[in-house]
Design an enzyme around this catalytic site. Structure first.
Site, short mmCIF file in Angstrom:
data_model
loop_
_atom_site.label_atom_id
_atom_site.label_comp_id
_atom_site.label_asym_id
_atom_site.label_seq_id
_atom_site.Cartn_x
_atom_site.Cartn_y
_atom_site.Cartn_z
N HIS A 158 1.05 -1.38 -0.28
CA HIS A 158 -0.47 0.00 -0.35
C HIS A 158 0.99 1.50 -0.54
CE1 HIS A 158 0.37 0.67 4.33
NE2 HIS A 158 0.44 -0.19 4.67
N ASP B 192 5.43 1.94 7.05
CA ASP B 192 4.91 1.42 6.36
C ASP B 192 3.66 2.30 5.68
OD1 ASP B 192 2.52 -0.17 6.60
OD2 ASP B 192 1.60 0.53 8.60
N GLU C 292 -5.36 1.21 2.50
CA GLU C 292 -5.01 0.60 3.44
C GLU C 292 -5.63 0.74 5.51
OE1 GLU C 292 -2.91 -2.77 5.96
OE2 GLU C 292 -2.62 -0.47 5.62
N ASP D 232 3.81 -5.80 3.39
CA ASP D 232 3.51 -4.65 4.64
C ASP D 232 4.73 -5.19 5.87
OD1 ASP D 232 1.95 -2.68 6.19
OD2 ASP D 232 -0.04 -3.11 4.77
#
Length: 399
Positions: free
Chosen positions: A74, A191, A225, A246
């Site tokens: 993402h 992230d 996400e 992820d």
């Protein structure tokens, strides 16, 4: 003899990571990062399409088109939006994504108005020890106890409105990246920009190797996400396997490491697919990729959102080890290299089950076994023989 894996270009991985970190992309404000990743795919010669809102759906062609697989990372990050303009001209904030205001305090930020950008800092309501003494240390931790101080003349609401700021404007937090000689990478928003960089490096390695994957693979780059929907509407193909990319928390009680890739066995949505997860573990072992298994208790992923949307697919999750997730994050190039190598191994591996090309099964002949049937039934759970139960019921009724 197993062919050697194509090695990821770690200089490329770190360069695209640093370039992505420079692009603000809180959920809902992702157009620029979408354009950036689309350009990288063009460079690699990988065709793609965009959904209306900007999810990237690419295709790495294989020898067979079905059953195909998808692998998703993402582009969106946590952030904030303007909740209110206060009487003192400062801004109240609402988080975008799930994260604590503890990690927002002291941050430098950009507020994106309809016409430009205004810089500022996020501070606790009591921000000066000289003014408030020990009361500073007694402040509760919540988004109601921080405010955004703008770098502009704002003595009141009218002044702030004159700067072009409105409720709902996006607030992006500076990443503050640092890449050390020891291999550690510290930054906000690893992230999942580090995961995206690892995926792009894998795609580059496979394309440049000239090796053809056994089946079509669809790299997906999702944009929601952090707020839960992720890959929910991103699968128009006959996808049987879906691997999410992820972040893995390396905290007390977790098994993940900054020097390995993690295969997540379960998260808040439940266990991942038995067969696909173990396929990834076997690929790691066969290719000498450092790997860990872990469970994530407070965690959602693109893979989970695809299942929640009703897709009949096998799912798994690969994650790079990272300390202080959703805070001041840190990983190591070891973990990103391991993830990139395992992604390449997966792209070049056969499907877990070729029979998954068929969406429904009218017999058990090709249905899977988690363990051989005899082995699975040989366990320590003792149950009476079925005949003995019915014999007893017959005796009772005739007595």
């Amino acid at each position: 003899m197993t062919a050697k894996l194509p090695e990821p270009d770690l200089n490329y991985l770190q360069r695209v990571l640093l370039e992505m970190l420079a692009i603000p992309s809180p959920t809902g404000f992702t157009d620029t990062i979408v354009r950036y990743v689309a350009e990288r795919l063009k460079e690699l010669g990988i065709p793609f399409e965009l959904t209306r809102r900007g999810t990237i759906r690419a295709t790495l062609k294989g020898r067979r088109y079905s059953p195909d697989r998808a692998i998703a990372a993402h582009l969106d990050t946590i952030g904030a939006s303007v909740r209110e303009i206060q009487d003192n001209g400062r801004l109240g904030l609402s988080p975008v994504g799930c994260w604590s205001s503890r990690f927002a305090e002291g941050s430098r930020v950009s507020v994106f108005t309809d016409t430009g950008v205004v810089r500022g800092s996020v501070l606790p309501l009591l921000a000066s020890g000289h003014a408030f003494n020990t009361a500073v240390d007694e402040m509760p931790i919540s988004w109601n106890h921080v405010e955004l101080r703008l770098d502009g003349y704002t003595a009141g609401r009218a002044d702030t409105l004159a700067l072009g700021i409105n409720v709902g404007d996006f607030v992006a937090f500076d990443p503050m990246p640092e890449f050390t000689d020891s291999g550690y990478i510290s930054s906000r928003h690893l992230d999942d920009k580090a995961g995206v960089a690892a995926l792009l490096a894998s795609l580059k390695a496979v394309v440049e190797s000239g090796r053809e994957p056994p089946i079509d693979c669809h790299p997906l780059f999702t944009i929601t996400e952090e707020t839960g929907s992720g890959a929910a509407g991103a699968l128009p193909w006959d996808v049987s396997e879906f691997v999410g990319i992820d972040i893995a928390p390396t905290a007390k009680g977790q098994e993940s490491s900054e020097h390995a890739v993690t295969v997540a066995m379960q998260d808040s949505g439940g266990p991942y697919d038995f067969h696909l997860s173990r396929h990834l573990l076997k690929l790691a072992e066969a290719n000498e990729v450092p790997v860990r298994r872990d469970l994530f208790r407070y965690y959602h992923s693109d893979a989970q959102s695809a299942i929640a949307a009703g897709h009949d697919i096998r799912t798994a999750l690969l994650a790079f080890g990272c300390d202080a997730t959703h805070g001041y994050e840190r990983t190591h190039i070891d973990s990103l290299a391991a993830m990139s190598r395992l992604i390449s191994a997966y792209l070049l591996s056969p499907p877990v089950f070729t029979s998954d090309a068929h969406t429904s099964k009218d017999s058990l002949e090709n249905f899977s076994h988690q363990l051989e049937h005899v082995t699975q039934m040989e366990n320590d759970t003792r149950v009476p023989a079925v005949d003995s139960i019915f014999d007893k019921q017959t005796d009772d009724s005739s007595g």
